[in-house]
Write an enzyme that holds these catalytic residues in place. Structure first.
Site, PDB file in Angstrom:
ATOM      1  N   LYS A 206       0.703  -1.196  -0.070  1.00 20.20           N
ATOM      2  CA  LYS A 206       0.261  -0.041   0.108  1.00 20.20           C
ATOM      3  C   LYS A 206       1.050   1.341  -0.110  1.00 20.20           C
ATOM      4  CE  LYS A 206      -4.550  -1.949   1.249  1.00 20.20           C
ATOM      5  NZ  LYS A 206      -5.343  -1.863   2.271  1.00 20.20           N
ATOM      6  N   ARG A 249      -3.773  -9.926   4.407  1.00 19.20           N
ATOM      7  CA  ARG A 249      -3.878 -10.269   2.929  1.00 19.20           C
ATOM      8  C   ARG A 249      -2.330  -9.700   2.462  1.00 19.20           C
ATOM      9  NH1 ARG A 249      -6.436  -6.930  -0.104  1.00 19.20           N
ATOM     10  NH2 ARG A 249      -7.796  -8.264  -1.142  1.00 19.20           N
TER      11      ARG A 249
END
Length: 265
Positions: A206, A249
């Site tokens: 991210k 994840r």
């Protein structure tokens, strides 16, 4: 000899989209997506999460028919090889994916508890401030930990009251949050894990990881590209697990599974 603790569940990510923030169009055909999902199972993923609509900042909504065309065959192709989650905010897509064999509904709108109850599947309630089109436009909180925690506690209560068989919660790292908000949530993750519901954390590749990689003591810095964020992604995933996260994840499943084994030991 002491027994080893089990590591967290690693959820591999397959984005069947042309505009994913991480995978781009690499797995935008069913054949490529199924091959990628099978690879992630081989690398140790306990679940593969299939998504047909990008949730990256600035992403545009996808019509139901298009999302269905992207994901249903992929889910059906992966179910013989392991547990599959569908990442969607549309009831029609959720129903079709579950009919194809998915048994987890990953819901970034945190609104489909009644659908999950109807389908008798695990529901992941994700916190998100705003929509993909607006969520990174100056997100603000008075107390991000308290607000996200309260939102997810209420979502879990709604899910259980509706009859969802199992509710997981996800603080939505990067979904309507600045880098400082993300770091505050990660630093205080025990506030969420203490509530009893399994906590899912998605930090892989991210933007805040790229920003932290490039921070210096002074002067300008350039954000590290998405594919060069492995070290930070592993560090953040290991931290999340150490703070009680049940599921992480990951795009880089093999590396994440290896890191989690070390932390668990």
């Amino acid at each position: 000899m002491e027994s080893q603790k089990a590591g967290p569940m690693v959820m591999g990510v397959v984005n069947v989209t042309p505009d994913s923030f991480s995978d781009g169009a690499r797995f935008s055909t069913p054949e490529a997506a199924v091959a990628r999902g099978r690879q992630l199972f081989d690398e140790g993923a306990a679940v593969v999460d299939v998504g047909g609509e990008s949730t990256r900042p600035g992403a545009e909504p996808v019509p139901v028919a298009e999302e269905l065309a992207r994901v249903v065959d992929v889910v059906a192709g992966l179910v013989p090889h392991g547990r599959v989650s569908i990442d969607t905010t549309k009831p029609e897509v959720a129903r079709a994916a579950v009919a194809a064999g998915a048994d987890i509904l990953n819901d970034v709108s945190a609104s489909m508890h009644e659908v999950a109850a109807e389908l008798e599947v695990t529901w992941i309630a994700v916190h998100r401030q705003g929509t993909p089109g607006t969520m990174q436009v100056a997100p603000r909180y008075e107390d991000v930990v308290a607000e996200v925690g309260g939102y997810l506690a209420q979502a879990a209560e709604r899910g259980m009251a509706a009859g969802v068989p199992e509710v997981w919660i996800d603080p939505g790292i990067g979904f309507g949050k600045t880098t400082d908000h993300n770091l505050e949530l990660l630093a205080n993750l025990r506030h969420l894990t203490a509530g009893g519901a399994p906590v899912v954390v998605g930090v892989s590749r991210k933007r805040f990881i790229g920003e932290l990689h490039s921070r210096s003591d002074g002067g300008a810095h350039q954000e590290v590209p998405t594919d060069d964020r492995l070290e930070g992604s592993l560090a953040a995933a290991a931290w999340a697990y150490a703070q009680g996260a049940a599921v992480v994840r990951a795009h880089d499943v093999a590396a994440t599974v290896g890191a989690m084994k070390v932390v668990a030991a």
